[in-house]
Design a protein around this motif. Structure first.
Motif, mmCIF file in Angstrom:
data_model
loop_
_atom_site.group_PDB
_atom_site.id
_atom_site.type_symbol
_atom_site.label_atom_id
_atom_site.label_comp_id
_atom_site.label_asym_id
_atom_site.label_seq_id
_atom_site.Cartn_x
_atom_site.Cartn_y
_atom_site.Cartn_z
ATOM 1 N N GLY A 33 12.155 20.820 22.400
ATOM 2 C CA GLY A 33 12.381 19.496 22.969
ATOM 3 C C GLY A 33 11.222 18.530 22.765
ATOM 4 N N GLN A 34 10.318 18.857 21.872
ATOM 5 C CA GLN A 34 9.174 17.993 21.585
ATOM 6 C C GLN A 34 9.501 17.081 20.407
ATOM 7 N N ALA A 35 8.954 15.877 20.429
ATOM 8 C CA ALA A 35 9.108 14.961 19.302
ATOM 9 C C ALA A 35 8.161 15.402 18.194
ATOM 10 N N VAL A 36 8.660 15.405 16.981
ATOM 11 C CA VAL A 36 7.866 15.779 15.816
ATOM 12 C C VAL A 36 7.825 14.586 14.870
ATOM 13 N N ILE A 37 6.623 14.198 14.475
ATOM 14 C CA ILE A 37 6.430 13.198 13.432
ATOM 15 C C ILE A 37 5.899 13.978 12.231
ATOM 16 N N ARG A 38 6.650 13.937 11.154
ATOM 17 C CA ARG A 38 6.309 14.747 9.972
ATOM 18 C C ARG A 38 6.161 13.842 8.760
ATOM 19 N N GLN A 39 5.048 14.006 8.046
ATOM 20 C CA GLN A 39 4.843 13.237 6.825
ATOM 21 C C GLN A 39 4.827 14.168 5.619
ATOM 22 N N GLU A 40 5.470 13.674 4.557
ATOM 23 C CA GLU A 40 5.547 14.416 3.310
ATOM 24 C C GLU A 40 4.148 14.677 2.762
ATOM 25 N N ARG A 41 3.941 15.862 2.254
ATOM 26 C CA ARG A 41 2.636 16.214 1.701
ATOM 27 C C ARG A 41 2.336 15.382 0.465
ATOM 28 N N ALA A 42 1.067 15.155 0.239
ATOM 29 C CA ALA A 42 0.614 14.455 -0.963
ATOM 30 C C ALA A 42 0.586 15.448 -2.121
ATOM 31 N N TRP A 43 0.401 14.932 -3.302
ATOM 32 C CA TRP A 43 0.403 15.776 -4.498
ATOM 33 C C TRP A 43 -0.669 16.857 -4.460
ATOM 34 N N ASP A 44 -1.763 16.610 -3.722
ATOM 35 C CA ASP A 44 -2.878 17.560 -3.690
ATOM 36 C C ASP A 44 -2.919 18.387 -2.403
ATOM 37 N N PRO A 101 0.828 -1.206 0.000
ATOM 38 C CA PRO A 101 0.000 0.000 0.000
ATOM 39 C C PRO A 101 0.865 1.260 0.000
ATOM 40 N N ASP A 102 0.257 2.351 -0.384
ATOM 41 C CA ASP A 102 0.931 3.640 -0.393
ATOM 42 C C ASP A 102 1.391 4.006 1.013
ATOM 43 N N GLN A 103 2.579 4.554 1.119
ATOM 44 C CA GLN A 103 3.105 5.016 2.412
ATOM 45 C C GLN A 103 3.895 6.294 2.167
ATOM 46 N N ARG A 104 3.473 7.367 2.801
ATOM 47 C CA ARG A 104 4.189 8.632 2.661
ATOM 48 C C ARG A 104 5.522 8.561 3.417
ATOM 49 N N ALA A 105 6.494 9.302 2.918
ATOM 50 C CA ALA A 105 7.771 9.425 3.627
ATOM 51 C C ALA A 105 7.498 10.066 4.986
ATOM 52 N N THR A 106 8.123 9.509 6.026
ATOM 53 C CA THR A 106 7.883 9.968 7.398
ATOM 54 C C THR A 106 9.206 10.254 8.090
ATOM 55 N N ALA A 107 9.297 11.390 8.744
ATOM 56 C CA ALA A 107 10.494 11.778 9.503
ATOM 57 C C ALA A 107 10.123 11.943 10.969
ATOM 58 N N VAL A 108 11.078 11.648 11.844
ATOM 59 C CA VAL A 108 10.896 11.859 13.284
ATOM 60 C C VAL A 108 12.115 12.622 13.784
ATOM 61 N N TYR A 109 11.872 13.744 14.477
ATOM 62 C CA TYR A 109 12.987 14.543 14.997
ATOM 63 C C TYR A 109 12.514 15.354 16.199
ATOM 64 N N VAL A 110 13.448 16.029 16.860
ATOM 65 C CA VAL A 110 13.148 16.859 18.029
ATOM 66 C C VAL A 110 13.190 18.314 17.597
ATOM 67 N N ASN A 111 12.153 19.088 17.959
ATOM 68 C CA ASN A 111 12.124 20.508 17.617
ATOM 69 C C ASN A 111 12.872 21.336 18.671
ATOM 70 N N GLY A 112 12.889 22.630 18.493
ATOM 71 C CA GLY A 112 13.609 23.539 19.390
ATOM 72 C C GLY A 112 13.074 23.592 20.808
#
Length: 93
Positions: free
Chosen positions: A34-45, A21-32
């Motif tokens: 100190g919070q965890a951020v889960i970020r997914q790449e936007r879709a074409w639309d 199945p489709d799966q968007r690129a996903t990143a996990v990192y810490v912001n300024g």
């Protein structure tokens, strides 16, 4: 599985022919802050990426919930909020 070409192919989860199945690129990192951020790449639309921000204090609870999901065989269901039954067995041999 059908070898015939069909413009009306069913890409929904209930079609067992769909094995990746489709799966968007996903990143996990810490912001300024100190919070965890889960970020997914936007879709074409979509104009922007999707973000989920979790305060450090809540990470153990989130990780425990994710591990509970990871430790059972996946359930294919297109209904939002599908609950995985506790009786489901562990993944793997």
């Amino acid at each position: 599985m059908s070898g015939d070409y069909d413009d009306e192919f069913n890409w929904r989860v209930e079609n067992s022919d769909v094995v990746v199945p489709d799966q968007r690129a996903t990143a996990v990192y810490v912001n300024g802050w100190g919070q965890a951020v889960i970020r997914q790449e936007r879709a074409w639309d979509e104009e922007r990426d999707t973000f989920v921000v979790i305060d450090h204090a809540h990470l153990p609870t989130l990780i425990a919930a994710l591990m509970k999901i990871a430790d059972v065989a996946p359930v294919r269901d297109d209904s939002p909020g599908t609950v995985v039954p506790d009786e489901a067995g562990p993944v793997g041999p």
